[in-house]
Every structure is written in C-alpha cells, then in structure tokens.
Write a protein that holds these residues in place. Structure first.
Motif, PDB file in Angstrom:
ATOM      1  N   LEU A 291       0.822  -1.206   0.000  1.00  0.00           N
ATOM      2  CA  LEU A 291       0.000   0.000   0.000  1.00  0.00           C
ATOM      3  C   LEU A 291       0.854   1.252   0.000  1.00  0.00           C
ATOM      4  CD1 LEU A 291      -2.807  -1.016   2.529  1.00  0.00           C
ATOM      5  CD2 LEU A 291      -3.089  -0.569   0.086  1.00  0.00           C
ATOM      6  N   THR A 292       1.969   1.222   0.716  1.00  0.00           N
ATOM      7  CA  THR A 292       2.874   2.372   0.727  1.00  0.00           C
ATOM      8  C   THR A 292       3.442   2.617  -0.662  1.00  0.00           C
ATOM      9  OG1 THR A 292       3.470   1.970   3.037  1.00  0.00           O
ATOM     10  CG2 THR A 292       4.975   3.315   1.739  1.00  0.00           C
ATOM     11  N   ALA A 293       3.907   1.553  -1.305  1.00  0.00           N
ATOM     12  CA  ALA A 293       4.489   1.700  -2.638  1.00  0.00           C
ATOM     13  C   ALA A 293       3.458   2.214  -3.638  1.00  0.00           C
ATOM     14  CB  ALA A 293       5.064   0.364  -3.097  1.00  0.00           C
ATOM     15  N   VAL A 294       2.266   1.643  -3.610  1.00  0.00           N
ATOM     16  CA  VAL A 294       1.217   2.076  -4.542  1.00  0.00           C
ATOM     17  C   VAL A 294       0.810   3.519  -4.249  1.00  0.00           C
ATOM     18  CG1 VAL A 294      -1.173   1.688  -5.240  1.00  0.00           C
ATOM     19  CG2 VAL A 294       0.361  -0.253  -4.946  1.00  0.00           C
ATOM     20  N   GLY A 295       0.668   3.868  -2.970  1.00  0.00           N
ATOM     21  CA  GLY A 295       0.275   5.222  -2.613  1.00  0.00           C
ATOM     22  C   GLY A 295       1.291   6.261  -3.069  1.00  0.00           C
ATOM     23  N   LEU A 296       2.576   5.957  -2.885  1.00  0.00           N
ATOM     24  CA  LEU A 296       3.612   6.898  -3.311  1.00  0.00           C
ATOM     25  C   LEU A 296       3.681   6.998  -4.835  1.00  0.00           C
ATOM     26  CD1 LEU A 296       6.485   6.071  -0.784  1.00  0.00           C
ATOM     27  CD2 LEU A 296       4.816   7.934  -0.692  1.00  0.00           C
ATOM     28  N   ALA A 297       3.481   5.877  -5.509  1.00  0.00           N
ATOM     29  CA  ALA A 297       3.490   5.899  -6.979  1.00  0.00           C
ATOM     30  C   ALA A 297       2.323   6.718  -7.520  1.00  0.00           C
ATOM     31  CB  ALA A 297       3.439   4.472  -7.517  1.00  0.00           C
ATOM     32  N   ARG A 298       1.154   6.564  -6.921  1.00  0.00           N
ATOM     33  CA  ARG A 298      -0.004   7.339  -7.370  1.00  0.00           C
ATOM     34  C   ARG A 298       0.177   8.825  -7.082  1.00  0.00           C
ATOM     35  NH1 ARG A 298      -5.170   3.496  -5.543  1.00  0.00           N
ATOM     36  NH2 ARG A 298      -4.876   1.935  -7.192  1.00  0.00           N
ATOM     37  N   ALA A 299       0.801   9.148  -5.958  1.00  0.00           N
ATOM     38  CA  ALA A 299       1.056  10.554  -5.646  1.00  0.00           C
ATOM     39  C   ALA A 299       1.990  11.166  -6.667  1.00  0.00           C
ATOM     40  CB  ALA A 299       1.634  10.673  -4.237  1.00  0.00           C
ATOM     41  N   ALA A 300       2.999  10.398  -7.085  1.00  0.00           N
ATOM     42  CA  ALA A 300       3.933  10.905  -8.084  1.00  0.00           C
ATOM     43  C   ALA A 300       3.253  11.102  -9.423  1.00  0.00           C
ATOM     44  CB  ALA A 300       5.119   9.942  -8.215  1.00  0.00           C
ATOM     45  N   ARG A 301       2.398  10.161  -9.818  1.00  0.00           N
ATOM     46  CA  ARG A 301       1.686  10.287 -11.098  1.00  0.00           C
ATOM     47  C   ARG A 301       0.687  11.441 -11.079  1.00  0.00           C
ATOM     48  NH1 ARG A 301       1.314   4.565 -10.856  1.00  0.00           N
ATOM     49  NH2 ARG A 301      -0.883   4.736 -10.251  1.00  0.00           N
ATOM     50  N   ALA A 302       0.037  11.655  -9.909  1.00  0.00           N
ATOM     51  CA  ALA A 302      -0.992  12.696  -9.845  1.00  0.00           C
ATOM     52  C   ALA A 302      -0.423  14.084 -10.032  1.00  0.00           C
ATOM     53  CB  ALA A 302      -1.727  12.610  -8.507  1.00  0.00           C
ATOM     54  N   THR A 303       0.837  14.268  -9.689  1.00  0.00           N
ATOM     55  CA  THR A 303       1.423  15.605  -9.790  1.00  0.00           C
ATOM     56  C   THR A 303       2.405  15.713 -10.951  1.00  0.00           C
ATOM     57  OG1 THR A 303       3.135  14.944  -8.204  1.00  0.00           O
ATOM     58  CG2 THR A 303       1.175  16.017  -7.331  1.00  0.00           C
ATOM     59  N   ALA A 304       2.449  14.696 -11.812  1.00  0.00           N
ATOM     60  CA  ALA A 304       3.353  14.749 -12.955  1.00  0.00           C
ATOM     61  C   ALA A 304       2.874  15.804 -13.941  1.00  0.00           C
ATOM     62  CB  ALA A 304       3.411  13.379 -13.638  1.00  0.00           C
ATOM     63  N   PRO A 305       3.794  16.485 -14.607  1.00  0.00           N
ATOM     64  CA  PRO A 305       3.392  17.498 -15.595  1.00  0.00           C
ATOM     65  C   PRO A 305       2.679  16.864 -16.769  1.00  0.00           C
ATOM     66  CG  PRO A 305       5.748  17.060 -15.748  1.00  0.00           C
ATOM     67  CD  PRO A 305       5.256  16.332 -14.514  1.00  0.00           C
ATOM     68  N   ALA A 306       1.739  17.589 -17.328  1.00  0.00           N
ATOM     69  CA  ALA A 306       1.004  17.090 -18.494  1.00  0.00           C
ATOM     70  C   ALA A 306       1.924  16.989 -19.694  1.00  0.00           C
ATOM     71  CB  ALA A 306      -0.165  18.028 -18.811  1.00  0.00           C
ATOM     72  N   VAL A 307       1.716  15.942 -20.488  1.00  0.00           N
ATOM     73  CA  VAL A 307       2.522  15.722 -21.683  1.00  0.00           C
ATOM     74  C   VAL A 307       1.817  16.378 -22.869  1.00  0.00           C
ATOM     75  CG1 VAL A 307       3.542  14.015 -23.214  1.00  0.00           C
ATOM     76  CG2 VAL A 307       3.423  13.582 -20.759  1.00  0.00           C
ATOM     77  N   ALA A 308       2.519  17.217 -23.559  1.00  0.00           N
ATOM     78  CA  ALA A 308       1.933  17.915 -24.692  1.00  0.00           C
ATOM     79  C   ALA A 308       1.614  16.931 -25.816  1.00  0.00           C
ATOM     80  CB  ALA A 308       2.904  18.986 -25.207  1.00  0.00           C
ATOM     81  N   ALA A 309       0.449  17.127 -26.418  1.00  0.00           N
ATOM     82  CA  ALA A 309       0.049  16.230 -27.505  1.00  0.00           C
ATOM     83  C   ALA A 309       0.870  16.492 -28.753  1.00  0.00           C
ATOM     84  CB  ALA A 309      -1.436  16.436 -27.795  1.00  0.00           C
TER      85      ALA A 309
END
Length: 309
Positions: A291-309
């Motif tokens: 749960l710790t690993a998944v939670g930290l991974a999701r936190a990192a993805r949630a704040t990742a910069p948007a990728v330009a199309a």
C-alpha cells in the motif's frame, strides 16, 4: 524505565501542538472570479517543494527507526522501546510533514478563484489509504486488548492449563506493559495523521497553478502522509501478531512423563490462534509495504506534468 514512561507524554504534547496549528484559522487571500492556467514553471516549483517535504519526512522516519533500536536497554524496558519504534518513527515523520506543510508560500501576485466549498481532511485523503490506517489501528487495538486480558500477572507471558497434570507458559507476550504504550502510540499516530491532513487541506493555494492542479497536489500530499502513517501502524500490528502468535503456539503444546511414560498434550484452540497470528503477521507486513508503494506511486503520477500532444 522512567524515560520510556515519559515518551508517550512528549509525543502527545508534540502531536497536540501540531493539531492545534492545523486547526488554527488562517486568513484567506483576496480572490477574484478568474481562475489561472497552470504555469509550467510554477507547477515545477510546487512539485519540487512537495518532493522536498516528502523526502525530509521519510528521512526523519528512517533515521528514528534506525537509531532507536540501538538505544534499547535489556529487559522489559528494552522490549517496550523496541515495540514503540514504529510509532516513534511515525511521529517524527508526521511532525516533519507538518512543518513542511507550513512552509508553502502564500499567493502574492496573480489572484485566482477560490473554491466555495471548504476542503476537509477527508477531501485530501485517498480512500484506500484512509481505510488501511483505520483498519490497522482498530485491529491493533483489538489484538492488544485481547493479549492484555489473557496475559499472566507479570504481563509478559501467557499460560494455559493443558490438562490436570500440566500448565504451560510462554513469552514474550504483549500483555499490559507492552499493550498500553503500543496502543497509545498507534492512537497518537492516527491522530497526528488527521492533524497533518487538516494542514494539507487548509494550506494556501499554490500561486500560478490552476484549481485542479492545486487539488492534485493536496491529494498527493495527503496520500504520502497516509502512506507513512498506515505503514508504521501496520508494522506495529505485524510485530504484535508475530510475538503473540509465537507465544500462543509454544504454550499450546506440552509434554510430561509419569513412570517414564511420556504424554504429549495440545490445546487445539490456542494452537489455532497461534498459527492464525503467525500467518497474519507477514500478510499484514506485506500489505502495508504494498500500500505504501502504490500510494507513493499514485502521488507521483498525480502531480506529474502534463505531456503535450
């Protein structure tokens, strides 16, 4: 022993101070009705700040978890201190996170629209991690209540009368000398996590970042807080289950000789409880880590910069 007895008091005072700071009213900056588009530079600064806060908090947890066991004396006092290591590490983690949440800069330039609905700790707390923390805490308290009530008078062993000829005893067993500080530590970690989540919910909006991205930063911060809190409470629960299960397994079996004839006796209920605890201990430990690993991974993805199309 006296210093260990004062440890919960010190932790309680520290967490109460953090909770008071979290609940203190803050003056909100003036806002207009125009939301801003996220500035890549502002978003990058916010992500760096969030990563720094997380790194310091996790560093504090690791330092305390590594340093305290070496200071543990022999005997009951050492056992209590070792049992409280996860809660102490979790407290250091939460205090560092609380200080980090107070360092976010307040808006000073562009104005942005503020949400008309006040944010709460629940809004920034990912549900899975919230449920995990509540589950570990409640389960730990129930297990400690059970071990506290079934321990012998010394509070460190468990005994069973296997038959008319044999009474067996085994330890170490988490009776009251261990159960009380462990339960208090778990409650303090849970209360501290709620306090830090209030800080996350009420901190100033990040300047130059849209409402959606600001909310994502808050949820990521809440996820990191809960990931650490459920990890230390889950680790405490796993340790309690391991020691209690081993003691119950040992006390469930005995043997004695009468006229050179050996008789082996087993209490199936106690043996079953011991095996159940021994199986549950690694499952709880692995689940908390996952749960710790998944939670930290999701936190990192949630704040990742948007990728330009």
């Amino acid at each position: 022993m006296r210093l260990i007895a004062l440890l919960p008091v010190v932790v309680l005072v520290a967490l109460l101070a953090a909770l008071v700071a979290a609940l203190a009213p803050h003056r909100q900056p003036a806002t207009d009705l125009t939301d801003v588009v996220t500035s890549p530079a502002a978003h990058a600064r916010a992500r760096r700040h969030a990563r720094a806060v997380a790194a310091i908090a996790w560093g504090a947890l690791a330092v305390v978890a590594a340093a305290l066991p070496a200071a543990a004396p022999a005997g009951v006092a050492g056992g209590v201190l070792l049992g409280c290591v996860p809660a102490a590490a979790g407290t250091a983690f939460l205090l560092a996170a609380a200080v980090g949440e107070r360092t976010w800069p307040r808006p000073s330039g562009a104005r942005r629209r503020a949400s008309l609905v006040p944010r709460t700790a629940r809004d920034v707390a990912p549900r899975a991690l919230r449920v995990a923390l509540a589950t570990w805490t409640a389960t730990l308290l129930l297990v400690l209540l059970g071990t506290g009530l079934t321990a012998t008078a010394d509070g460190r062993t468990v005994s069973r009368r296997l038959d008319a000829q044999l009474t067996a005893g085994a330890g170490p067993y988490p009776g009251p000398p261990y159960a009380v500080p462990l339960a208090l530590g778990a409650l303090l970690v849970a209360a501290g996590a709620v306090g830090v989540l209030h800080l996350v919910a009420r901190r100033p909006a990040v300047e130059g970042v849209s409402t959606a991205d600001d909310d994502a930063l808050r949820v990521a911060a809440g996820g990191r807080v809960l990931a650490g809190a459920q990890l230390v409470v889950g680790a405490t629960l796993a340790g309690v289950l391991l020691f209690a299960g081993q003691a119950l397994h040992n006390v469930a079996h005995g043997a004695y000789a009468v006229d050179d004839v050996w008789t082996t006796v087993t209490d199936p209920l106690t043996a079953g409880l011991g095996w159940a605890a021994l199986v549950a201990a690694p499952l709880v430990a692995l689940t908390t880590v996952a749960l710790t690993a998944v939670g930290l991974a999701r936190a990192a993805r949630a704040t990742a910069p948007a990728v330009a199309a």
